[in-house]
Design a protein around this motif. Structure first.
Motif, PDB file in Angstrom:
ATOM      1  N   UNK A 190      39.786  50.077  60.380  1.00 54.73           N
ATOM      2  CA  UNK A 190      41.177  50.448  60.658  1.00 54.73           C
ATOM      3  C   UNK A 190      41.392  50.527  62.161  1.00 54.73           C
ATOM      4  N   UNK A 191      40.455  51.176  62.863  1.00 56.55           N
ATOM      5  CA  UNK A 191      40.533  51.266  64.322  1.00 56.55           C
ATOM      6  C   UNK A 191      40.338  49.898  64.973  1.00 56.55           C
ATOM      7  N   UNK A 192      39.443  49.093  64.421  1.00 53.43           N
ATOM      8  CA  UNK A 192      39.185  47.761  64.978  1.00 53.43           C
ATOM      9  C   UNK A 192      40.423  46.873  64.863  1.00 53.43           C
ATOM     10  N   UNK A 193      41.118  46.936  63.737  1.00 54.45           N
ATOM     11  CA  UNK A 193      42.323  46.119  63.574  1.00 54.45           C
ATOM     12  C   UNK A 193      43.426  46.583  64.522  1.00 54.45           C
ATOM     13  N   UNK A 194      43.492  47.901  64.768  1.00 50.21           N
ATOM     14  CA  UNK A 194      44.453  48.422  65.743  1.00 50.21           C
ATOM     15  C   UNK A 194      44.115  47.949  67.147  1.00 50.21           C
ATOM     16  N   UNK A 195      42.823  47.948  67.470  1.00 49.30           N
ATOM     17  CA  UNK A 195      42.383  47.462  68.783  1.00 49.30           C
ATOM     18  C   UNK A 195      42.728  45.984  68.954  1.00 49.30           C
ATOM     19  N   UNK A 196      42.555  45.198  67.898  1.00 48.47           N
ATOM     20  CA  UNK A 196      42.885  43.769  67.956  1.00 48.47           C
ATOM     21  C   UNK A 196      44.378  43.562  68.198  1.00 48.47           C
ATOM     22  N   UNK A 197      45.200  44.363  67.525  1.00 50.21           N
ATOM     23  CA  UNK A 197      46.656  44.272  67.718  1.00 50.21           C
ATOM     24  C   UNK A 197      47.035  44.627  69.151  1.00 50.21           C
ATOM     25  N   UNK A 240      46.345  52.654  75.888  1.00 51.01           N
ATOM     26  CA  UNK A 240      46.035  52.585  74.451  1.00 51.01           C
ATOM     27  C   UNK A 240      44.632  52.044  74.208  1.00 51.01           C
ATOM     28  N   UNK A 241      44.253  51.029  74.976  1.00 48.21           N
ATOM     29  CA  UNK A 241      42.886  50.498  74.885  1.00 48.21           C
ATOM     30  C   UNK A 241      41.862  51.590  75.157  1.00 48.21           C
ATOM     31  N   UNK A 242      42.137  52.392  76.203  1.00 48.58           N
ATOM     32  CA  UNK A 242      41.266  53.514  76.535  1.00 48.58           C
ATOM     33  C   UNK A 242      41.075  54.440  75.337  1.00 48.58           C
ATOM     34  N   UNK A 243      42.199  54.854  74.776  1.00 49.91           N
ATOM     35  CA  UNK A 243      42.162  55.824  73.680  1.00 49.91           C
ATOM     36  C   UNK A 243      41.505  55.257  72.424  1.00 49.91           C
ATOM     37  N   UNK A 244      41.815  53.987  72.110  1.00 47.46           N
ATOM     38  CA  UNK A 244      41.241  53.383  70.902  1.00 47.46           C
ATOM     39  C   UNK A 244      39.730  53.255  71.010  1.00 47.46           C
ATOM     40  N   UNK A 245      39.236  52.870  72.179  1.00 47.26           N
ATOM     41  CA  UNK A 245      37.792  52.764  72.381  1.00 47.26           C
ATOM     42  C   UNK A 245      37.126  54.128  72.249  1.00 47.26           C
ATOM     43  N   UNK A 246      37.822  55.184  72.698  1.00 44.20           N
ATOM     44  CA  UNK A 246      37.288  56.541  72.570  1.00 44.20           C
ATOM     45  C   UNK A 246      37.257  56.989  71.115  1.00 44.20           C
ATOM     46  N   UNK A 247      38.330  56.703  70.404  1.00 43.71           N
ATOM     47  CA  UNK A 247      38.408  57.061  68.977  1.00 43.71           C
ATOM     48  C   UNK A 247      37.329  56.328  68.189  1.00 43.71           C
ATOM     49  N   UNK A 248      37.092  55.060  68.538  1.00 43.32           N
ATOM     50  CA  UNK A 248      36.057  54.276  67.852  1.00 43.32           C
ATOM     51  C   UNK A 248      34.661  54.831  68.141  1.00 43.32           C
ATOM     52  N   UNK A 249      34.457  55.349  69.367  1.00 45.92           N
ATOM     53  CA  UNK A 249      33.171  55.969  69.704  1.00 45.92           C
ATOM     54  C   UNK A 249      32.978  57.238  68.890  1.00 45.92           C
ATOM     55  N   UNK A 250      34.043  58.009  68.722  1.00 47.88           N
ATOM     56  CA  UNK A 250      33.970  59.235  67.904  1.00 47.88           C
ATOM     57  C   UNK A 250      33.670  58.895  66.451  1.00 47.88           C
TER      58      UNK A 250
END
Length: 279
Positions: A28-35, A77-87
């Motif tokens: 789910x996070x990966x698809x958001x990052x791709x978008x 947003x890229x910053x935050x998504x990468x952080x969320x994916x790390x969590x």
């Protein structure tokens, strides 16, 4: 490169949506990052391509502010998504038995929503602050797009407040998440080292290797630009670093995630086979 970026990230999104096995928090996070990567690269590259084709490197003030707004929005947003994916990877590896309880769907949606709201507010604040600056006409930007730092330092009025907010933004919204990512991976490495089997260690590390590759490629270039921001900064080095995180990183993300991820490769294979059967 732009077409590869758009098509590659679209394939990741389609694979995630079409395969029920990928309806998990990580994908789910990966698809958001791709978008976000599609939107991020679309903020700068199409205009650059038009400039190259028409040989007319002109942008209106309103167009420049608009480009700057979306550029700041998607980079944060890229910053935050990468952080969320790390969590997400931290919870999956360090607390596997509680993963589905902690990473509940509503929490995943909430984290993405908060990321969007924070990014929009910060981007709006920075863009409005630039509107209050005075610029000498005509102004030549030594960059291939309206890069925030370069535009601010071309102003004829005092930019002290803008510089303060720019440094604070870089430290809080980029440096802060980066520290969070490093902390998550320190915990992950500590947990992986306690796994008895070599195969188990390899499997755990392989799920994180793709994300780590993207994180360091993105942060090393973007933080380098903004933490070294200043009037004396070389425009050539800034443009080169900007190309890395605005063009190269979004293009490489689908390859990094798909080549090192068996689930994504399997989903893409099924998607291709389904398309072939339909035809």
């Amino acid at each position: 490169m732009y077409l590869i970026t758009v098509c590659g990230n679209l394939l990741i999104i389609l694979a995630t949506i079409s395969d029920s096995h990928l309806h998990t928090p990580m994908y789910f996070f990966l698809s958001n990052l791709s978008f976000i990567d599609i939107c991020f690269t679309s903020t700068t590259v199409p205009k650059m391509l038009v400039n190259i084709q028409t040989e007319r490197k002109v942008i209106t003030f309103a167009g420049c502010i608009t480009q700057m707004f979306f550029y700041i929005l998607f980079i944060v947003l890229d910053d935050f998504l990468l952080t969320v994916m790390a969590y997400d990877r931290y919870v999956a590896i360090c607390h596997p038995l509680h993963y589905m309880v902690i990473m509940h769907p509503w929490l995943c949606v909430l984290m993405v929503l908060v990321s969007w709201i924070t990014s929009v507010l910060y981007s709006l604040l920075q863009s409005l602050m630039v509107l209050h600056l005075s610029f000498c006409i005509p102004t030549q930007i030594p960059h291939f797009f309206c890069e925030f730092n370069q535009v601010v330092h071309l102003a004829c009025s005092d930019t002290f407040i803008n510089d303060i907010f720019m440094y604070l933004g870089a430290i809080l919204l980029a440096g802060g998440p980066f520290i969070g990512i490093l902390y998550s991976y320190c915990k992950i490495v500590s947990s992986i080292s306690k796994i008895p089997s070599a195969q188990g260690k390899y499997k755990a590390f392989s799920t994180c290797a793709s994300h780590l590759s993207v994180v360091f490629l993105f942060y090393c270039t973007s933080l380098g630009v903004y933490l070294s921001a200043g009037a004396t900064q070389s425009s050539h080095s800034s443009a080169a670093a900007s190309v890395m995180y605005t063009v190269v990183t979004p293009m490489l993300n689908p390859f990094i995630y798909s080549l090192r991820n068996k689930d994504i490769k399997r989903a893409l294979r099924r998607l291709t086979e389904r398309k072939t059967v339909v035809e």
